[in-house]
Write a protein that holds these residues in place. Structure first.
Motif, mmCIF file in Angstrom:
data_model
loop_
_atom_site.group_PDB
_atom_site.id
_atom_site.type_symbol
_atom_site.label_atom_id
_atom_site.label_comp_id
_atom_site.label_asym_id
_atom_site.label_seq_id
_atom_site.Cartn_x
_atom_site.Cartn_y
_atom_site.Cartn_z
ATOM 1 N N TYR A 1 0.873 -1.193 0.000
ATOM 2 C CA TYR A 1 0.000 0.000 0.000
ATOM 3 C C TYR A 1 0.903 1.234 0.000
ATOM 4 O O TYR A 1 0.816 2.086 0.866
ATOM 5 C CB TYR A 1 -0.926 -0.021 1.213
ATOM 6 C CG TYR A 1 -1.957 -1.132 1.157
ATOM 7 C CD1 TYR A 1 -3.137 -0.969 0.436
ATOM 8 C CD2 TYR A 1 -1.736 -2.339 1.798
ATOM 9 C CE1 TYR A 1 -4.082 -1.987 0.366
ATOM 10 C CE2 TYR A 1 -2.672 -3.363 1.743
ATOM 11 C CZ TYR A 1 -3.845 -3.183 1.024
ATOM 12 O OH TYR A 1 -4.772 -4.197 0.959
ATOM 13 N N LYS B 1 -3.171 2.415 -4.283
ATOM 14 C CA LYS B 1 -3.295 1.025 -3.831
ATOM 15 C C LYS B 1 -4.477 0.836 -2.889
ATOM 16 O O LYS B 1 -4.972 -0.284 -2.719
ATOM 17 C CB LYS B 1 -1.994 0.556 -3.180
ATOM 18 C CG LYS B 1 -0.840 0.387 -4.147
ATOM 19 C CD LYS B 1 -1.150 -0.493 -5.333
ATOM 20 C CE LYS B 1 -1.534 -1.907 -4.918
ATOM 21 N NZ LYS B 1 -1.961 -2.707 -6.113
ATOM 22 N N PHE B 2 -4.922 1.914 -2.266
ATOM 23 C CA PHE B 2 -6.112 1.803 -1.424
ATOM 24 C C PHE B 2 -7.377 1.791 -2.285
ATOM 25 O O PHE B 2 -8.459 1.513 -1.783
ATOM 26 C CB PHE B 2 -6.150 2.950 -0.401
ATOM 27 C CG PHE B 2 -5.090 2.802 0.654
ATOM 28 C CD1 PHE B 2 -5.323 2.071 1.814
ATOM 29 C CD2 PHE B 2 -3.835 3.369 0.476
ATOM 30 C CE1 PHE B 2 -4.342 1.917 2.774
ATOM 31 C CE2 PHE B 2 -2.843 3.225 1.432
ATOM 32 C CZ PHE B 2 -3.086 2.494 2.590
#
Ligand SMILES: Cc1cc2nc3c(=O)[nH]c(=O)nc-3n(C[C@H](O)[C@H](O)[C@H](O)COP(=O)(O)O)c2cc1C
Length: 207
Positions: free
Chosen positions: A152, A157-158
């Motif tokens: 992350y 990426k979240f």
């Protein structure tokens, strides 16, 4: 020795999702200063099976000019990103078959100490994105490779939510073979990160 990072993008795709991810990664890696080779693993399926699926047949024809990988592509590379669609929660036989040609290079120590990462796609939301990437990474441990997952490490990426690697939910239908911005952003970030880390690990050339 050049300081330019050499990245091999080696993937298999039946219906084009993996090709789109590989192209996105290639563009991002080149923009980050890498020299990139894109290689599509050769088909193993009989022509009748390919022809039975119009999307598969069309993609097979459309990518006929993409070179197949050879072990030399791995010798050449500082970093390698592998890609495979999910097949029953695992990598495709086509990519596994290519892995199984690498034994002589592995025995010679030619696969170790490189940066590796991976991407996948799956036809369902929870149908094996992570297990496919982890199965792929099992092999990289045997190479003695340095696995660089995206984690992350960026806000994107979240959004896509897979710390093991870029993965796309490839929904069956008219859009199969295309990817959305969430996957595109994740693919770009992963490629840039792989290039950055490979560059940091690469011995500097004498000036
Ligand atoms: C033999 C086979 C097995 C598959 N297994 C899975 C699976 O386990 N989970 C899943 O979500 N999708 C599965 N799928 C769907 C593929 O993962 C999906 O079509 C693929 O991600 C598309 O990628 P491509 O366009 O790069 O070929 C399977 C497809 C085939 C043909």
């Amino acid at each position: 020795m050049s300081n330019v990072v050499k990245l091999a993008l080696i993937y298999y795709s039946s219906t084009g999702t993996g090709t789109e991810i590989a192209r996105t990664m290639a563009g991002a890696a080149e923009a980050a200063g890498a020299e990139v080779r894109v290689r599509k693993v050769a088909e193993l399926a009989p022509q009748a099976a390919i022809d039975s699926n119009p999307l598969w047949a069309a993609h097979d024809a459309a990518t006929a000019d993409v070179p197949a990988p050879t072990p030399e592509d791995l010798s050449w590379a500082d970093a390698v990103i592998f890609g495979s669609p999910t097949r029953f929660g695992n990598i495709a036989a086509q990519l596994k078959q290519f892995f199984d040609t690498l034994s002589p290079l592995w025995q010679a120590g030619g696969l170790a100490d490189k940066v590796y990462s991976g991407f996948t796609s799956a036809g369902t939301r929870q149908g094996g994105h992570e297990s496919t990437l982890l199965a792929m990474y099992n092999t990289i441990h045997h190479f003695g490779g340095i696995i660089v997952p995206p984690g992350y490490t960026d806000p994107v990426k979240f959004v896509d939510g897979n710390p093991y690697g870029t993965s796309h939910h490839a929904v069956w239908g008219p859009d199969l073979g295309s990817i959305d911005d969430d996957t595109r952003n994740a693919a770009r970030h992963q490629a840039e990160r792989v290039v950055r880390i490979a560059r940091a690990l690469k011995p500097k050339s004498a000036t």
